[in-house]
Design a protein around this motif. Sequence first.
Motif, PDB file in Angstrom:
ATOM      1  N   ASN A 217      10.893   2.099  -2.872  1.00 32.79           N
ATOM      2  CA  ASN A 217      11.679   0.957  -2.331  1.00 32.79           C
ATOM      3  C   ASN A 217      12.188   1.179  -0.573  1.00 32.79           C
ATOM      4  N   ARG A 218      12.755   2.354  -0.683  1.00 30.16           N
ATOM      5  CA  ARG A 218      13.356   2.889   0.654  1.00 30.16           C
ATOM      6  C   ARG A 218      12.000   3.192   1.620  1.00 30.16           C
ATOM      7  N   PHE A 219      11.311   3.790   1.019  1.00 28.49           N
ATOM      8  CA  PHE A 219      10.012   4.409   1.904  1.00 28.49           C
ATOM      9  C   PHE A 219       9.335   2.994   2.460  1.00 28.49           C
ATOM     10  N   GLU A 220       8.987   2.029   1.672  1.00 29.89           N
ATOM     11  CA  GLU A 220       8.463   0.859   1.863  1.00 29.89           C
ATOM     12  C   GLU A 220       9.021   0.020   3.041  1.00 29.89           C
ATOM     13  N   GLU A 221      10.527  -0.055   2.798  1.00 33.65           N
ATOM     14  CA  GLU A 221      11.246  -0.803   3.976  1.00 33.65           C
ATOM     15  C   GLU A 221      11.044   0.007   5.193  1.00 33.65           C
ATOM     16  N   GLU A 222      10.894   1.494   5.507  1.00 32.25           N
ATOM     17  CA  GLU A 222      10.855   2.038   6.331  1.00 32.25           C
ATOM     18  C   GLU A 222       9.409   1.979   6.917  1.00 32.25           C
ATOM     19  N   ASN A 223       8.464   1.414   6.127  1.00 29.48           N
ATOM     20  CA  ASN A 223       6.995   1.639   6.569  1.00 29.48           C
ATOM     21  C   ASN A 223       6.584   3.001   6.300  1.00 29.48           C
ATOM     22  N   TYR A 224       6.971   3.817   5.385  1.00 35.48           N
ATOM     23  CA  TYR A 224       6.685   5.023   5.076  1.00 35.48           C
ATOM     24  C   TYR A 224       5.698   4.960   3.761  1.00 35.48           C
ATOM     25  N   LEU A 225       4.598   5.338   4.100  1.00 35.52           N
ATOM     26  CA  LEU A 225       3.370   4.758   2.989  1.00 35.52           C
ATOM     27  C   LEU A 225       2.700   5.933   2.379  1.00 35.52           C
ATOM     28  N   PRO A 226       2.580   5.794   1.167  1.00 36.71           N
ATOM     29  CA  PRO A 226       2.262   7.058   0.242  1.00 36.71           C
ATOM     30  C   PRO A 226       0.476   7.189   0.497  1.00 36.71           C
ATOM     31  N   TRP A 227       0.233   8.633   0.842  1.00 29.82           N
ATOM     32  CA  TRP A 227      -1.179   8.923   0.765  1.00 29.82           C
ATOM     33  C   TRP A 227      -1.276   9.814  -0.653  1.00 29.82           C
ATOM     34  N   SER A 228      -0.447  10.198  -1.169  1.00 31.19           N
ATOM     35  CA  SER A 228      -0.272  10.918  -2.500  1.00 31.19           C
ATOM     36  C   SER A 228       0.800  10.390  -3.326  1.00 31.19           C
ATOM     37  N   PHE A 229       0.957  10.732  -4.567  1.00 28.98           N
ATOM     38  CA  PHE A 229       2.041   9.882  -5.366  1.00 28.98           C
ATOM     39  C   PHE A 229       3.407  10.499  -5.099  1.00 28.98           C
ATOM     40  N   PHE A 230       3.416  11.450  -4.143  1.00 26.97           N
ATOM     41  CA  PHE A 230       4.886  12.188  -4.009  1.00 26.97           C
ATOM     42  C   PHE A 230       4.791  12.334  -2.478  1.00 26.97           C
ATOM     43  N   THR A 231       3.969  12.048  -1.561  1.00 23.95           N
ATOM     44  CA  THR A 231       4.195  12.315  -0.304  1.00 23.95           C
ATOM     45  C   THR A 231       4.059  10.889   0.595  1.00 23.95           C
ATOM     46  N   PHE A 232       5.054  10.659   1.445  1.00 24.63           N
ATOM     47  CA  PHE A 232       4.981   9.286   2.166  1.00 24.63           C
ATOM     48  C   PHE A 232       5.189   9.442   3.757  1.00 24.63           C
ATOM     49  N   THR A 233       4.007   8.795   4.368  1.00 23.09           N
ATOM     50  CA  THR A 233       4.079   9.127   5.917  1.00 23.09           C
ATOM     51  C   THR A 233       4.402   7.909   6.701  1.00 23.09           C
ATOM     52  N   LYS A 234       4.635   7.991   7.991  1.00 21.70           N
ATOM     53  CA  LYS A 234       4.845   6.912   8.740  1.00 21.70           C
ATOM     54  C   LYS A 234       3.481   6.132   8.873  1.00 21.70           C
ATOM     55  N   GLN A 235       3.492   4.999   8.286  1.00 16.29           N
ATOM     56  CA  GLN A 235       2.115   4.179   8.233  1.00 16.29           C
ATOM     57  C   GLN A 235       1.104   4.540   7.637  1.00 16.29           C
ATOM     58  N   GLY A 236       1.451   5.556   6.665  1.00 13.67           N
ATOM     59  CA  GLY A 236       0.259   6.026   5.863  1.00 13.67           C
ATOM     60  C   GLY A 236      -0.456   7.042   6.612  1.00 13.67           C
ATOM     61  N   LEU A 237      -0.015   7.557   7.902  1.00  9.06           N
ATOM     62  CA  LEU A 237      -0.798   8.303   8.666  1.00  9.06           C
ATOM     63  C   LEU A 237      -0.478   9.839   8.198  1.00  9.06           C
ATOM     64  N   TYR A 238      -0.863  10.967   9.112  1.00 14.92           N
ATOM     65  CA  TYR A 238      -0.484  12.223   8.886  1.00 14.92           C
ATOM     66  C   TYR A 238      -0.813  12.829   7.565  1.00 14.92           C
TER      67      TYR A 238
END
Length: 376
Positions: A217-238
């Motif tokens: 929930n916190r990652f979604e609020e800050e627009n850190y999106l998942p590219w894997s089930f345990f890594t969250f990046t700014k806007q899903g980039l990187y």
Amino acid sequence: MQRCSYCYYSTTTLQGKKRKEKLNKYVDTLCHEIQIASKYFQLKNRPVISIYFGGGTPTVMNEGHFSKIMEALHNNLNIENPEFTVEAEPVTLTAKKAQTLQNIGVNRISLGVQSLDNDIIKLCNRLDTADRALKAIDIAKNTADVVNIDLLSGLAGETMESWSYTLDKALSTEVESITVYKMELYANTEYYRKIRSDAIEIPSDEIELDFMNHALNRFEEENYLPWSFFTFTKQGLYENVYASDIWRGTDCYAFGVSAFGSLGNWLFQNTNEQDKYITLVNSDKIPINRGKYMNSLDQMIRSIMLGMKLSSFDLNKFQNKYGFKLQTLCSDTLNNLEKEEFIIVSDDYIKMTNKGLLYGDYTGKYLAGSLMAFYK
């Protein structure tokens, strides 16, 4: 050097007068392995798209060690402009060390922070403090294009309050990438011994799920999106090229003690005994201790298990590679997983839902099990 109470990996003590001698000997041997393995497997004929130094704490090495290894890599491999990641512990990343990393081409630093709550850090037997970790993050941001920080949920003493504090602090650093691992308890750890003697207590599986759900929930609020089930990046980039390409089936040659890699249809691991490793390499022998040849079914199962670590799985690539439609082989399983809201299935992709992300490897294991059952 610190050994965290939850750590179950084989480690080497680097203390006292022989510290420098041990490091020098190991680096010399590693460079020789790069030379003989690259020649034996003709690795120079293949372009390198990613370099990864880790796990462990490669930042205990000095500038001379790094330069020597890079010289061996450039002399024996086809390296142009790869993603280059180095793992670092906050206690070992100084401004001078970070500058050394930048000088040799490192463009991604992954920091093993784990927690930013000092009480939790102490229970882990870590030498860090929250301030020291935050300073290391600032240092990394000044020299690397991408910074990832690892957090570990479910540590001893963790509460929703302390976990929320760590998440908020981590997000406030504005690093490009945040990885969250779930605590796993192993019998060869200090954690295990202390739990057996009732000296510490770790959160239950149910509480840890609450921690992870809060993180999502916190990652979604800050627009850190998942590219894997345990890594969250700014806007899903990187996206981390090293990890994602391995999970999509790209070969990875691994150098060093206990290193695990893959080439073609083979999985392999070097010996985990340092003395044996040094003896073998200095005798011009490849230090591989064990290997497994993967038949077609093994490869399909591995593709599913690793591919489902990503937030989406390409069904067309699977069919093009293996000649089968996963939707046909595992139709009932896919329907069940979709019905239970772990995944969303389209003609082209399997996409993980938040519930799927929350339960990690469950989807991949369930699908792989279904495929194995199909061929029995």
